[in-house]
Design an enzyme around this catalytic site. Structure first.
Site, PDB file in Angstrom:
ATOM      1  N   CYS A  88       0.820  -1.223   0.000  1.00 13.17           N
ATOM      2  CA  CYS A  88       0.000   0.000   0.000  1.00 13.17           C
ATOM      3  C   CYS A  88       0.850   1.267   0.000  1.00 13.17           C
ATOM      4  O   CYS A  88       0.308   2.368  -0.147  1.00 13.17           O
ATOM      5  CB  CYS A  88      -0.927   0.012   1.208  1.00 13.17           C
ATOM      6  SG  CYS A  88      -1.835  -1.534   1.424  1.00 13.17           S
ATOM      7  N   HIS A 338      -9.097   3.824  -1.035  1.00 12.39           N
ATOM      8  CA  HIS A 338      -7.738   3.279  -0.928  1.00 12.39           C
ATOM      9  C   HIS A 338      -7.404   2.379  -2.120  1.00 12.39           C
ATOM     10  O   HIS A 338      -7.328   1.161  -1.976  1.00 12.39           O
ATOM     11  CB  HIS A 338      -7.621   2.512   0.390  1.00 12.39           C
ATOM     12  CG  HIS A 338      -6.267   1.962   0.685  1.00 12.39           C
ATOM     13  ND1 HIS A 338      -5.096   2.532   0.227  1.00 12.39           N
ATOM     14  CD2 HIS A 338      -5.885   0.857   1.413  1.00 12.39           C
ATOM     15  CE1 HIS A 338      -4.069   1.827   0.644  1.00 12.39           C
ATOM     16  NE2 HIS A 338      -4.520   0.799   1.365  1.00 12.39           N
TER      17      HIS A 338
END
Length: 391
Positions: A88, A338
């Site tokens: 991420c 996200h």
């Protein structure tokens, strides 16, 4: 001011959300189009020498070789292009490498950011792909998912420091309130404390509204040498400090005693030292709130409060948009969304907007120094970037 490492002279971001019928390369072009609109003095073909693109996983679209793919669709053939992967934190890593190349003199002008297309996969498929950022032979093999990992951190923090489910819910409420002011956010509505507390349990104590969504999106920055920034804009944003640290991805090796993600701590220390600032000098921050507990831990690990006192910041309104230290004015990962490979760049997109006075209804008055905090997987990678408004 400490000598800047690089300058952000433009930024672009696609709409985040469930982008049906759109490939990642098309969202990349959306972000690039905003850059062209914001920076008419930039000649993409003449000025840009390289692209650094964060992308976590090839499996979402079964498409690798992201660098040449992006270059071809942008009609920028024969330039350098790099794909970075740090779970991420892939975009944060891409920007870190881009800054290093600017500082070294290898390139004067580059584009750096990230992209991910995730919503074309089912939730179980997306969960499996994201889980590759965790250790396969131990954590994955025994069924641990990221909601489960962060739930372990949450229960440990609750036991040691007295944090409550309501504290976590208040973070979700805050971020939805901010995100409702962000036209590019995945979610466009506010929620109540009752909504958050009564949402279904995902991995106790984390509920649905404690978890960020699966999102499609792209975000990009134009980075230049500081001494040529004014060629492209009258309002550059300077990167004055940046830290990058990694840690084990094994859950048994995490610090559940103090409930600390040490990669964040060390990345932040490097960034503060480089920028010659302290946590008290930061006016606002975009932090990695993949889960509400992750935001609360960031308060502590970034030095905004003492260890164990994170809940105090949300209880007292300190981190609200109109508080002393606004956190996640964009809505954060929790509300903005996200798309894992794009998140680090999306955070700096918000920092850029805030420091140039372009954040609209969520604009923070008189903001001069902003921080972006991007982590990968179970805190296995962390990038902290500190920016200052240009004169």
């Amino acid at each position: 001011m400490t000598r800047p490492l690089a300058a952000i002279v433009a930024a672009g971001m696609s709409k985040f959300g469930d982008r049906k019928g759109v490939y990642w390369r098309e969202m990349f072009l959306e972000a690039l189009a905003e850059i062209v609109e914001r920076c008419p003095n930039l000649d993409l073909k003449k000025d840009v020498k390289a692209i650094f693109l964060g992308q976590m996983c090839e499996g979402f679209e079964h498409q690798g070789h992201a660098g040449p793919t992006a270059i071809a669709w942008a009609d920028l053939r024969y330039k350098a292009a790099f794909r970075t992967e740090a779970a991420c934190a892939s975009a944060g890593a891409a920007i870190r490498f881009a800054v290093a190349c600017i500082m070294s003199g290898l390139y004067d002008v580059v584009i750096a950011g990230g992209v991910e297309k995730m919503r074309n996969r089912t939730t179980p498929e997306a969960t499996e792909l994201i889980a590759t950022a965790d250790d396969f032979h131990f954590d994955q093999w025994h069924g641990l998912t990221f909601p489960g990992f962060f739930a372990l951190l949450a229960t440990a923090h609750m036991k040691k420091y007295g944090t409550t489910e309501e504290d976590l819910a208040r973070i979700a409420v805050k971020n939805h309130k901010n995100g409702a002011k962000n036209p590019k956010a995945h979610f466009q509505k506010e929620i109540t404390l009752e909504d958050a507390l009564k949402s279904r349990v995902i991995a106790w104590p984390l509920k649905l509204y404690d978890c960020c969504p699966i999102t499609d999106g792209a975000a990009l920055l134009v980075l230049t040498k500081p001494d040529i920034a004014k060629k492209f804009t009258d309002t550059p944003v300077y990167i004055i400090g940046q830290g990058f640290a990694v840690d084990s991805i094994l859950t048994p090796e995490k610090d559940f005693d103090t409930v600390t993600l040490w990669a964040t701590v060390y990345a932040a220390q490097e960034a503060y030292r480089m920028a010659k600032v302290e946590p008290k000098d930061i006016h606002f921050a975009e932090v990695h709130d993949c889960f509400t507990i992750a935001e609360l831990l960031a308060y502590e690990d970034l030095g905004f409060c003492k260890k164990g006192e994170g809940a105090k910041l949300i209880r007292e309104g300190i981190v609200e948009l109109d508080g002393k230290l606004p956190i996640n004015p964009s809505g954060g990962l929790k509300c903005k969304g996200h798309p894992v490979g794009a998140t680090g760049a999306a955070q700096l997109y918000e920092v850029y907007l805030q420091l140039t006075g372009q954040a609209g209804k969520r604009q923070i008055p008189h903001a001069e120094i902003g921080l972006a905090h991007n982590i990968g997987g179970p805190g296995g990678s962390a990038v902290v970037t500190i920016c200052k408004r240009g004169d």
